[in-house]
Design a protein around this motif. Structure first.
Motif, PDB file in Angstrom:
ATOM      1  N   GLN A 165       0.841  -1.203   0.000  1.00 33.44           N
ATOM      2  CA  GLN A 165       0.000   0.000   0.000  1.00 33.44           C
ATOM      3  C   GLN A 165       0.876   1.253   0.000  1.00 33.44           C
ATOM      4  N   ARG A 166       1.907   1.253   0.839  1.00 24.26           N
ATOM      5  CA  ARG A 166       2.801   2.406   0.930  1.00 24.26           C
ATOM      6  C   ARG A 166       3.552   2.595  -0.393  1.00 24.26           C
ATOM      7  N   ALA A 167       4.041   1.515  -0.976  1.00 28.67           N
ATOM      8  CA  ALA A 167       4.762   1.605  -2.255  1.00 28.67           C
ATOM      9  C   ALA A 167       3.822   2.061  -3.366  1.00 28.67           C
ATOM     10  N   ASP A 168       2.589   1.545  -3.368  1.00 26.96           N
ATOM     11  CA  ASP A 168       1.598   1.960  -4.371  1.00 26.96           C
ATOM     12  C   ASP A 168       1.378   3.475  -4.306  1.00 26.96           C
ATOM     13  N   GLU A 169       1.288   3.992  -3.081  1.00 22.59           N
ATOM     14  CA  GLU A 169       1.098   5.436  -2.883  1.00 22.59           C
ATOM     15  C   GLU A 169       2.236   6.218  -3.526  1.00 22.59           C
ATOM     16  N   ALA A 170       3.426   5.645  -3.512  1.00 23.25           N
ATOM     17  CA  ALA A 170       4.596   6.311  -4.091  1.00 23.25           C
ATOM     18  C   ALA A 170       4.756   5.991  -5.578  1.00 23.25           C
ATOM     19  N   GLY A 171       3.830   5.187  -6.129  1.00 25.05           N
ATOM     20  CA  GLY A 171       3.915   4.839  -7.533  1.00 25.05           C
ATOM     21  C   GLY A 171       4.920   3.744  -7.839  1.00 25.05           C
ATOM     22  N   ARG A 172       5.226   2.917  -6.850  1.00 26.31           N
ATOM     23  CA  ARG A 172       6.208   1.854  -7.036  1.00 26.31           C
ATOM     24  C   ARG A 172       5.541   0.498  -6.883  1.00 26.31           C
ATOM     25  N   VAL A 173       5.852  -0.419  -7.771  1.00 28.58           N
ATOM     26  CA  VAL A 173       5.407  -1.803  -7.664  1.00 28.58           C
ATOM     27  C   VAL A 173       6.552  -2.586  -7.039  1.00 28.58           C
ATOM     28  N   ILE A 174       6.257  -3.313  -5.979  1.00 26.14           N
ATOM     29  CA  ILE A 174       7.298  -4.084  -5.286  1.00 26.14           C
ATOM     30  C   ILE A 174       7.622  -5.340  -6.088  1.00 26.14           C
TER      31      ILE A 174
END
Length: 157
Positions: free
Chosen positions: A138-147
Motif C-alpha cells: 500500500q505504501r509503495a503503491d502510494e509512491a507509484g512503485r510496484v514491489i
C-alpha cells in the motif's frame, strides 16, 4: 498510516542504525551457520543474500525474509514500502549470478524477477508468511512503485 514520502525520509535518517544492525545480523548468521539469525519464534525465516554493487563492484551481504517455492527461493524487494527500490535489487539486475546462505548451506543462484502469473501465485503465500507485506505494498503503491518479487533459482556450482 504513515505516508510513503514521510516513511522514506524517516527510513533514510535511520540508515546508519539499520546498517549497523544488518552487519551484526550477518556476522552472527555466518558465525553460527544460521543457528542465530535464520529464524526466531513467530518470525519468518531469513537468508543472507550476497550481491555485488552495480556501480561500485563492492561485495555486499543483506539479510532478507524468504519463501521456499519448490527448489527456488523468493525474496521481496519491499524496503518496507520505501518510495525507491532497495539497492540490492539494482545490484541483482546488474549481476544476477550470486550466492545465498540458508542456515549453513551456501548455494549458487541466479536471480530473476517474477512475472505477472508468478506474482499472482506468490503474493498470497508471502502475505500469509509476513502480514506486513500488505501495508508495504500500500505504501509503495502510494509512491507509484510496484514491489518486485525476485526468484532465486539454484544454478550449478
Amino acid at each position: 498510516m504513515v505516508s510513503a514520502q514521510r516513511f522514506g525520509s524517516l527510513f533514510d535518517r535511520l540508515t546508519p542504525l539499520i546498517t549497523a544492525a544488518t552487519r551484526a545480523h550477518v556476522a552472527l548468521y555466518r558465525l553460527t551457520g544460521g543457528r542465530v539469525g535464520h529464524s526466531a519464534p513467530g518470525a519468518p525465516t531469513m537468508l543472507l543474500l550476497d550481491h555485488v554493487g552495480a556501480r561500485s563492484g563492492a561485495a555486499r551481504t543483506t539479510p532478507l525474509l524468504y519463501l521456499a517455492d519448490g527448489d527456488d527461493l523468493v525474496i521481496v524487494a519491499s524496503a518496507g514500502g520505501h518510495p525507491r527500490h532497495p539497492a540490492w535489487l539494482h545490484n541483482l539486475r546488474a549481476h544476477p549470478d550470486t550466492t545465498v546462505q540458508v542456515r549453513d548451506e551456501v548455494r549458487p543462484v541466479r536471480a530473476r524477477e517474477a512475472d505477472a502469473d508468478e506474482r499472482a501465485r506468490l503474493w498470497p503465500r508471502l502475505d500469509a508468511m509476513y502480514g506486513s507485506f500488505v501495508s508495504y505494498r500500500q505504501r509503495a503503491d502510494e509512491a507509484g512503485r510496484v514491489i518486485p518479487l525476485v526468484i532465486l533459482g539454484r544454478r550449478p556450482s
